[in-house]
Design a protein around this motif. Structure first.
Motif, PDB file in Angstrom:
ATOM      1  N   ALA A 108       0.813  -1.221   0.000  1.00 16.84           N
ATOM      2  CA  ALA A 108       0.000   0.000   0.000  1.00 16.84           C
ATOM      3  C   ALA A 108       0.847   1.272   0.000  1.00 16.84           C
ATOM      4  O   ALA A 108       0.407   2.308  -0.489  1.00 16.84           O
ATOM      5  N   THR A 147      -9.135   1.462  -3.264  1.00 18.16           N
ATOM      6  CA  THR A 147      -8.450   2.635  -2.716  1.00 18.16           C
ATOM      7  C   THR A 147      -9.010   3.949  -3.246  1.00 18.16           C
ATOM      8  O   THR A 147      -9.544   4.010  -4.362  1.00 18.16           O
ATOM      9  N   TYR A 176      -0.486   0.774  -9.343  1.00 15.04           N
ATOM     10  CA  TYR A 176      -1.355   0.630  -8.177  1.00 15.04           C
ATOM     11  C   TYR A 176      -2.763   1.121  -8.474  1.00 15.04           C
ATOM     12  O   TYR A 176      -3.731   0.385  -8.324  1.00 15.04           O
ATOM     13  N   THR A 233       9.887  15.712   6.975  1.00  9.61           N
ATOM     14  CA  THR A 233      10.062  15.970   5.538  1.00  9.61           C
ATOM     15  C   THR A 233       8.715  16.195   4.856  1.00  9.61           C
ATOM     16  O   THR A 233       8.022  15.241   4.498  1.00  9.61           O
ATOM     17  N   GLN A 235       6.745  17.040   1.673  1.00 12.81           N
ATOM     18  CA  GLN A 235       6.988  17.101   0.233  1.00 12.81           C
ATOM     19  C   GLN A 235       6.233  18.291  -0.360  1.00 12.81           C
ATOM     20  O   GLN A 235       5.086  18.559   0.023  1.00 12.81           O
ATOM     21  N   ARG A 242      -4.794  15.368   2.614  1.00 13.12           N
ATOM     22  CA  ARG A 242      -5.235  13.988   2.805  1.00 13.12           C
ATOM     23  C   ARG A 242      -6.188  13.981   3.998  1.00 13.12           C
ATOM     24  O   ARG A 242      -6.162  14.887   4.834  1.00 13.12           O
ATOM     25  N   ASP A 302       1.525  13.190  -7.608  1.00 15.64           N
ATOM     26  CA  ASP A 302       0.988  13.169  -6.240  1.00 15.64           C
ATOM     27  C   ASP A 302      -0.378  13.873  -6.240  1.00 15.64           C
ATOM     28  O   ASP A 302      -0.472  15.043  -6.617  1.00 15.64           O
TER      29      ASP A 302
HETATM   30  O1  LIG Z   1       7.654  11.986   4.178  1.00 14.52           O
HETATM   31  C1  LIG Z   1       6.642  12.290   3.517  1.00 14.52           C
HETATM   32  C2  LIG Z   1       5.830  11.332   2.848  1.00 14.52           C
HETATM   33  C3  LIG Z   1       4.745  11.758   2.145  1.00 14.52           C
HETATM   34  N1  LIG Z   1       4.418  13.080   2.099  1.00 14.52           N
HETATM   35  C4  LIG Z   1       3.208  13.539   1.389  1.00 14.52           C
HETATM   36  O2  LIG Z   1       2.109  13.021   2.096  1.00 14.52           O
HETATM   37  C5  LIG Z   1       1.027  12.758   1.231  1.00 14.52           C
HETATM   38  C6  LIG Z   1       0.531  11.349   1.490  1.00 14.52           C
HETATM   39  O3  LIG Z   1       1.513  10.433   1.037  1.00 14.52           O
HETATM   40  P1  LIG Z   1       1.507   8.896   1.446  1.00 14.52           P
HETATM   41  O4  LIG Z   1       2.732   8.289   0.849  1.00 14.52           O
HETATM   42  O5  LIG Z   1       1.308   8.733   2.897  1.00 14.52           O
HETATM   43  O6  LIG Z   1       0.205   8.296   0.789  1.00 14.52           O
HETATM   44  P2  LIG Z   1      -0.640   8.641  -0.518  1.00 14.52           P
HETATM   45  O7  LIG Z   1      -1.813   9.434  -0.096  1.00 14.52           O
HETATM   46  O8  LIG Z   1       0.212   9.199  -1.588  1.00 14.52           O
HETATM   47  O9  LIG Z   1      -1.076   7.172  -0.938  1.00 14.52           O
HETATM   48  C7  LIG Z   1      -1.891   6.494  -0.013  1.00 14.52           C
HETATM   49  O10 LIG Z   1      -3.208   6.666  -0.362  1.00 14.52           O
HETATM   50  C8  LIG Z   1      -4.024   5.705  -0.852  1.00 14.52           C
HETATM   51  C9  LIG Z   1      -3.610   4.319  -0.561  1.00 14.52           C
HETATM   52  O11 LIG Z   1      -4.199   3.421  -1.435  1.00 14.52           O
HETATM   53  C10 LIG Z   1      -2.165   4.136  -0.563  1.00 14.52           C
HETATM   54  O12 LIG Z   1      -1.965   2.830  -0.166  1.00 14.52           O
HETATM   55  C11 LIG Z   1      -1.550   5.096   0.338  1.00 14.52           C
HETATM   56  O13 LIG Z   1      -0.221   4.910   0.534  1.00 14.52           O
HETATM   57  C12 LIG Z   1       1.542  13.007  -0.167  1.00 14.52           C
HETATM   58  O14 LIG Z   1       1.094  14.260  -0.604  1.00 14.52           O
HETATM   59  C13 LIG Z   1       3.053  13.036  -0.034  1.00 14.52           C
HETATM   60  O15 LIG Z   1       3.646  13.922  -0.943  1.00 14.52           O
HETATM   61  C14 LIG Z   1       5.197  14.015   2.758  1.00 14.52           C
HETATM   62  O16 LIG Z   1       4.907  15.221   2.729  1.00 14.52           O
HETATM   63  N2  LIG Z   1       6.270  13.589   3.430  1.00 14.52           N
END
Ligand SMILES: O=c1ccn([C@@H]2O[C@H](COP(=O)(O)OP(=O)(O)O[C@H]3OC[C@@H](O)[C@H](O)[C@H]3O)[C@@H](O)[C@H]2O)c(=O)[nH]1
Ligand SMILES: NC(=O)c1ccc[n+]([C@@H]2O[C@H](COP(=O)([O-])OP(=O)(O)OC[C@H]3O[C@@H](n4cnc5c(N)ncnc54)[C@H](O)[C@@H]3O)[C@@H](O)[C@H]2O)c1
Length: 346
Positions: A108, A147, A176, A233, A235, A242, A302
């Motif tokens: 995931a 998802t 995915y 961190t 991004q 979210r 993203d």
């Molecule tokens: O260290 C980090 C990691 C991520 N992020 C940001 O946080 C947000 C969420 O990222 P995540 O990697 O936690 O997860 P995502 O929302 O991209 O994907 C997620 O959502 C739907 C599910 O199906 C996936 O399994 C899940 O991982 C993104 O905008 C990403 O850019 C950061 O700002 N810093």
């Protein structure tokens, strides 16, 4: 049996559901429900197993290839007479006799699902085909954990189940999100063509104890970073949003969906929406006020915003999340402190 989709339409299958296997009536161990959980050694799967095992009438079989999951998540059940753990990859056929299938097997975290994208597609497509074939053979009801990523970078906000999404079919996330979209298609085709009883949950970002510490997802990253005294961190741009659901709420929603009469797809998530900068500020405030927040480069495609419309879950499942982000984060902090060996300062 005709079931209602989340849109209220009658999804009448062309055939009645297959008869349950006769083996079900001649078991030595008489439990009322034998349940298969694929991906049950993972984060959500292991919490789901805990809940299912609370019911003494359930017998639970987990299959997992341990790519992102671990036996450790299930250690309290190993050796239990109502529990069985099988190392198995869902891209291979599986022969077991079960009444229900919770099909979760799939990495995931974006870092892990992008690691071997072809394998991620195989897991979603061949893995789901195999589990549908199993459901057909034994007459089991099957629930797929789809998802919010099926909505891609959504142009409608919040996202209702009727929204078809805005997905890049050739991007680095496609293995995915397109994989899950095909998995949903397969579920409905098996339902219409073979009468299989299906349930589809569209899960939105879920967090809680037992997430892999270096899982790469944002909540686990920020909590681990705060406890290690490292910068959080964020991004870029940090304004992307979210909506985070605590794992106990998610498990409750999945079980209600499985037990109810609606095929879905149904969004299961917490509508509380936060920017990543807000999340970082909250983690900093609650866990370690000394850490800095550092802006880092993002990854392609993203999604810029994400928030579930949970009207259907409320109406059809009588479900809504109970745990607010500010209450869930400390529960996860406690678990991460134990695993990282960082005691709380008084
Ligand atoms: O260290 C980090 C990691 C991520 N992020 C940001 O946080 C947000 C969420 O990222 P995540 O990697 O936690 O997860 P995502 O929302 O991209 O994907 C997620 O959502 C739907 C599910 O199906 C996936 O399994 C899940 O991982 C993104 O905008 C990403 O850019 C950061 O700002 N810093
Ligand atoms: N956690 C979330 O925010 C979220 C959001 C949307 C959807 N989901 C879905 O929920 C499910 C569970 O997610 P999670 O957060 O617990 O992830 P996770 O990575 O912790 O768990 C996935 C489990 O599946 C196993 N697995 C992966 N590929 C497999 C294969 N080919 N054969 C057998 N086992 C395999 C892994 O080893 C792991 O135990 C996944 O299907 C995921 O797509 C999760």
């Amino acid at each position: 049996m005709a079931a209602n989709s989340s849109n209220g339409e009658q999804q009448t299958p062309s055939k009645p559901p297959p008869l349950p296997s006769p083996l079900r009536f001649s078991k030595f161990f008489q439990s009322n429900m034998r349940i298969l959980v694929t991906g049950g050694a993972g984060f959500i799967g292991s919490h789901l197993v805990d809940k299912l095992m609370e019911n003494e009438k359930n017998e639970v079989i987990v299959v997992d290839n341990y790519f992102t999951g671990s036996k450790d998540n299930l250690r309290k059940w190993i050796g239990h007479p109502r529990f069985e753990l099988i190392r198995h990859d869902v891209t291979e056929p599986l022969l077991v006799e079960v009444d229900q299938i919770y099909h979760l097997a799939c990495p995931a975290s974006p870092i892990f699902y992008k690691h071997n994208p072809v394998k991620t597609i195989k897991t979603n497509v061949i893995g789901t085909l195999n589990m549908l074939g199993l459901a057909k053979r034994v007459g089991a009801r099957i629930l797929l954990t789809s998802t919010s990523e099926v909505y891609g970078d959504p142009l409608i906000h919040p996202q209702p189940e009727t929204y078809w999404g805005n997905v890049n079919p050739i991007g680095v996330r496609s293995c995915y999100d397109e994989g899950k979209r095909v998995a949903e298609t397969l579920m409905f085709d098996y339902h219409r063509q073979h009468g299989i009883e299906i349930r589809i949950a569209r899960i939105f970002n879920t967090y809680g104890p037992r997430m892999n510490i270096d899982d790469g997802r944002v909540v686990s990253n920020f909590i681990a970073q705060a406890l290690r005294g490292e910068p959080l961190t964020v991004q870029k741009p940090g304004t992307q949003t979210r909506s985070f659901c605590f794992v106990s709420d998610m498990v409750d929603g999945l079980i209600r969906l499985m037990e109810g009469e609606n095929t879905g797809p149904i969004n299961i998530g917490n509508p509380g929406e936060f920017t990543m900068l807000e999340l970082a500020e909250t983690v900093k405030e609650l866990i370690n006020q000394k850490v800095e927040i550092k802006m880092v480069e993002n990854t392609p495609d993203d999604p810029r915003q994400r928030k579930p419309d949970i009207t259907k879950a409320k109406e059809l499942l009588g479900w809504e999340p109970k745990v607010k982000l500010r209450d869930g984060l400390p529960l996860m902090e406690e678990d991460f402190r134990l695993r990282l060996g960082v005691p709380k300062e008084n």
